[in-house]
Design an enzyme around this catalytic site. Structure first.
Site, PDB file in Angstrom:
ATOM      1  N   ARG A  60      11.829  -7.283   3.989  1.00  0.00           N
ATOM      2  CA  ARG A  60      11.882  -5.502   3.836  1.00  0.00           C
ATOM      3  C   ARG A  60      13.029  -4.910   4.731  1.00  0.00           C
ATOM      4  O   ARG A  60      13.344  -5.427   5.580  1.00  0.00           O
ATOM      5  CB  ARG A  60      10.538  -5.222   4.177  1.00  0.00           C
ATOM      6  CG  ARG A  60      10.380  -3.594   4.169  1.00  0.00           C
ATOM      7  CD  ARG A  60       9.096  -3.211   3.884  1.00  0.00           C
ATOM      8  NE  ARG A  60       8.310  -3.357   5.280  1.00  0.00           N
ATOM      9  CZ  ARG A  60       6.828  -2.883   5.439  1.00  0.00           C
ATOM     10  NH1 ARG A  60       6.200  -2.723   4.581  1.00  0.00           N
ATOM     11  NH2 ARG A  60       6.561  -2.980   6.743  1.00  0.00           N
TER      12      ARG A  60
ATOM     13  N   LYS B  62       0.674  -1.357   0.087  1.00  0.00           N
ATOM     14  CA  LYS B  62      -0.053  -0.026   0.101  1.00  0.00           C
ATOM     15  C   LYS B  62       0.842   1.377   0.075  1.00  0.00           C
ATOM     16  O   LYS B  62       0.655   2.224  -0.717  1.00  0.00           O
ATOM     17  CB  LYS B  62      -0.984   0.001   1.110  1.00  0.00           C
ATOM     18  CG  LYS B  62      -1.840  -1.065   1.466  1.00  0.00           C
ATOM     19  CD  LYS B  62      -2.755  -0.748   2.818  1.00  0.00           C
ATOM     20  CE  LYS B  62      -2.084  -0.649   4.125  1.00  0.00           C
ATOM     21  NZ  LYS B  62      -1.563  -2.002   4.456  1.00  0.00           N
TER      22      LYS B  62
ATOM     23  N   ARG C 250      -7.910   1.589  10.294  1.00  0.00           N
ATOM     24  CA  ARG C 250      -7.788   0.035  10.485  1.00  0.00           C
ATOM     25  C   ARG C 250      -8.920  -0.444  11.456  1.00  0.00           C
ATOM     26  O   ARG C 250      -8.557  -1.794  11.719  1.00  0.00           O
ATOM     27  CB  ARG C 250      -6.462   0.131  11.320  1.00  0.00           C
ATOM     28  CG  ARG C 250      -5.228  -0.314  10.183  1.00  0.00           C
ATOM     29  CD  ARG C 250      -3.822  -0.005  10.966  1.00  0.00           C
ATOM     30  NE  ARG C 250      -2.815  -0.784  10.621  1.00  0.00           N
ATOM     31  CZ  ARG C 250      -1.829  -0.274  10.031  1.00  0.00           C
ATOM     32  NH1 ARG C 250      -1.818   0.834   9.397  1.00  0.00           N
ATOM     33  NH2 ARG C 250      -0.725  -1.236   9.603  1.00  0.00           N
TER      34      ARG C 250
ATOM     35  N   ARG D 290      12.762  -2.983  10.149  1.00  0.00           N
ATOM     36  CA  ARG D 290      11.750  -2.299  11.012  1.00  0.00           C
ATOM     37  C   ARG D 290      11.640  -3.512  12.117  1.00  0.00           C
ATOM     38  O   ARG D 290      11.565  -4.462  11.956  1.00  0.00           O
ATOM     39  CB  ARG D 290      10.581  -2.048  10.263  1.00  0.00           C
ATOM     40  CG  ARG D 290      10.331  -0.776   9.801  1.00  0.00           C
ATOM     41  CD  ARG D 290       9.186  -0.458   8.869  1.00  0.00           C
ATOM     42  NE  ARG D 290       7.776  -0.949   9.607  1.00  0.00           N
ATOM     43  CZ  ARG D 290       6.841  -0.694   8.876  1.00  0.00           C
ATOM     44  NH1 ARG D 290       6.819  -0.113   7.731  1.00  0.00           N
ATOM     45  NH2 ARG D 290       5.651  -1.126   9.370  1.00  0.00           N
TER      46      ARG D 290
ATOM     47  N   ARG E  17       0.782  -8.774  13.907  1.00  0.00           N
ATOM     48  CA  ARG E  17       0.305  -7.670  12.763  1.00  0.00           C
ATOM     49  C   ARG E  17      -0.631  -8.412  11.928  1.00  0.00           C
ATOM     50  O   ARG E  17      -1.893  -8.007  11.699  1.00  0.00           O
ATOM     51  CB  ARG E  17       1.255  -7.075  11.940  1.00  0.00           C
ATOM     52  CG  ARG E  17       2.329  -6.138  12.868  1.00  0.00           C
ATOM     53  CD  ARG E  17       3.413  -5.657  12.101  1.00  0.00           C
ATOM     54  NE  ARG E  17       3.238  -4.775  11.025  1.00  0.00           N
ATOM     55  CZ  ARG E  17       4.058  -4.797  10.006  1.00  0.00           C
ATOM     56  NH1 ARG E  17       5.310  -5.425  10.072  1.00  0.00           N
ATOM     57  NH2 ARG E  17       3.961  -3.951   9.209  1.00  0.00           N
TER      58      ARG E  17
END
Ligand code: AMP
Length: 218
Positions: free
Chosen positions: A127, A13, A88, A160, A171
């Site tokens: 990532r 996103k 969310r 991260r 998550r």
């Protein structure tokens, strides 16, 4: 163009929101980016948000709603906006509706980015990002020219804290329980458009542009 990007963590996103904002001159409002900036700057809000974020939990509704309300009042939103990572939860969606209505505005579209769970885990765990200029890379799909270092500024790349395996699991669970109900919420309001986000960035952007074509001119 006033749009919301919905989808599990790792669907891409943020990357799509960045491209859309650049191409159509709309403001990108990413609650994740705003919260990470607050954490880096060690503001009171950042200190409150950090523990939730590190664990992969959602930051309390009141905190993020306040952030978004403030951003929506910015002149930079006059030409439209893309909301990345907000709402969310259903209460966040309700508050967004109220905030827009109070400005005589409404959402044009909610884009639901869809990718298999397996791909999402692969995207998140590979990532890496630059702690200095915030550029993002991927160990398999968007490798930096020199392994471990930022192409833009040369800083060492980091993972991260919420992209570690344990946090990823949390998550995704949080997404299923608290965010996935928004698919139905926006479907009922006839705002939802699915986009297959399993392909390369440019291919996904083409699909997205087609979906948003009717909302380009205001
Ligand atoms: P993201 O970069 O969108 O994956 O967001 C990173 C983290 O920021 C999330 O795991 C949450 O802890 C927090 N966060 C971002 N957006 C929201 C939101 N709308 N509501 C609550 N927490 C959020």
């Amino acid at each position: 163009m006033r749009v919301v990007f919905l989808g599990a963590p790792g669907v891409g996103k943020g990357t799509q929101a960045e491209q859309l904002a650049a191409q159509y001159q709309v403001a990108k409002i990413s609650t994740g980016d705003l919260l990470r900036e607050a954490v880096r700057n060690q503001t009171e809000l950042g200190r409150e948000a950090k523990n939730y974020m590190d664990q992969g939990q959602l930051v309390p509704d009141a905190v993020v709603i306040g952030l978004v309300r403030e951003k929506l009042s910015d002149v930079s939103c006059a030409n439209g906006f893309v909301l990345d990572g907000f709402p969310r939860t259903v209460p966040q969606a309700e508050e967004l509706g109220k905030a827009l209505a109070s400005k005589a505005m409404a959402l044009d579209r909610v884009v639901n980015f869809q990718v298999s769970r397996e791909d999402v885990v692969r995207r998140l765990s590979g990532r890496r990002s630059c702690p200095k200029c915030q550029a993002t890379f991927h160990m398999d799909f968007a490798k930096p020219k020199v392994e471990g270092f930022c192409d833009r500024c040369g800083e060492s790349l980091v993972q991260r804290s919420d992209d570690r395996r344990e946090a990823i699991e949390t998550r995704l669970k949080v997404y299923d329980e608290q965010t996935a109900p928004l698919v139905r919420y926006y479907e009922e309001r006839k705002l939802l458009s699915p986009v297959d986000a399993s392909g390369a960035v440019d291919v996904v952007f083409q699909h997205l542009s087609q979906v948003l074509m009717p909302y380009r001119m205001r």
